[in-house]
Design a protein around this motif. Sequence first.
Motif, PDB file in Angstrom:
ATOM      1  N   UNK A 281       0.852  -1.185   0.000  1.00 24.20           N
ATOM      2  CA  UNK A 281       0.000   0.000   0.000  1.00 24.20           C
ATOM      3  C   UNK A 281       0.889   1.237   0.000  1.00 24.20           C
ATOM      4  N   UNK A 282       0.728   2.089  -1.007  1.00 30.87           N
ATOM      5  CA  UNK A 282       1.526   3.309  -1.129  1.00 30.87           C
ATOM      6  C   UNK A 282       0.696   4.516  -0.730  1.00 30.87           C
ATOM      7  N   UNK A 283       1.275   5.414   0.070  1.00 30.24           N
ATOM      8  CA  UNK A 283       0.568   6.606   0.517  1.00 30.24           C
ATOM      9  C   UNK A 283       1.552   7.765   0.555  1.00 30.24           C
ATOM     10  N   UNK A 284       1.189   8.867  -0.079  1.00 30.53           N
ATOM     11  CA  UNK A 284       2.112  10.008  -0.076  1.00 30.53           C
ATOM     12  C   UNK A 284       2.084  10.780   1.239  1.00 30.53           C
ATOM     13  N   UNK A 285       1.118  10.470   2.110  1.00 30.05           N
ATOM     14  CA  UNK A 285       1.026  11.144   3.407  1.00 30.05           C
ATOM     15  C   UNK A 285       2.095  10.617   4.367  1.00 30.05           C
ATOM     16  N   UNK A 286       2.328  11.407   5.413  1.00 26.74           N
ATOM     17  CA  UNK A 286       3.320  10.988   6.412  1.00 26.74           C
ATOM     18  C   UNK A 286       2.696  10.153   7.530  1.00 26.74           C
TER      19      UNK A 286
END
Length: 234
Positions: free
Chosen positions: A10-15
């Motif tokens: 799962x890729x997420x640009x959020x921190x």
Amino acid sequence: AAARGRQVLLLDHANKAGKKILMSGGGRCNFTNLNTTPEHFVSANPHFCKSALKRYSPWHFVELVERHGIDHVEKAPGQLFCAESSKEILGILLTECDWAGADISLKTEIRRVEQAGQGFVLTTSSGVIRCAKLVVACGGLSIPTMGATAFGYRVAEQFGLDILPTRAGLVPFTLQPELKDQLAPLSGVSCPVDVQCHDQHFREPMLVTHRGLSGPAMLQISSFWEPGDSLAID
């Protein structure tokens, strides 16, 4: 997918994972509605949501919440919230990912998506990733300050899907300064109203805020209101 033996990343640009979950329901996460039925969805194709609701009903998610021992309360008929905090729902989802063996990569920007044979190649800030299946689950444009972008729309357009013009829905109303100042002393007050726009109306609570009008009634009618339309509130 991971529980079925697939290798999942799962890729997420959020921190941080699940930012929108943490803020939902005033910090207590309105995680489902027992009265969710097809007629409650606004769509040019009213049949679109039927198969999804049959495959995974609100009761499936309630079972998941109760299996993890999370206390919940019913605020209005059918509306279920965490008894304590939204963090508990996020905790459930992260725990389920961990148990199933799904990996999560935060702070990962997806720069390009390309089809390669039967699969896909992603160019990301963490390098190139290849996959057999790609699921784009990025929400919408509603809260840019939470990291919302038009990424999903751009990918859809790239692969030839028709994109309808976007507009706000299920959102509160901001008021012009004069009316906002007039209502300022009532900020925080909620009362039942009947709100109408065109041939749609909702009889639910309205909340006066420091910016305008919110609450279930206003959020509902916002999906049918467009700039220039008149709005009647009784």
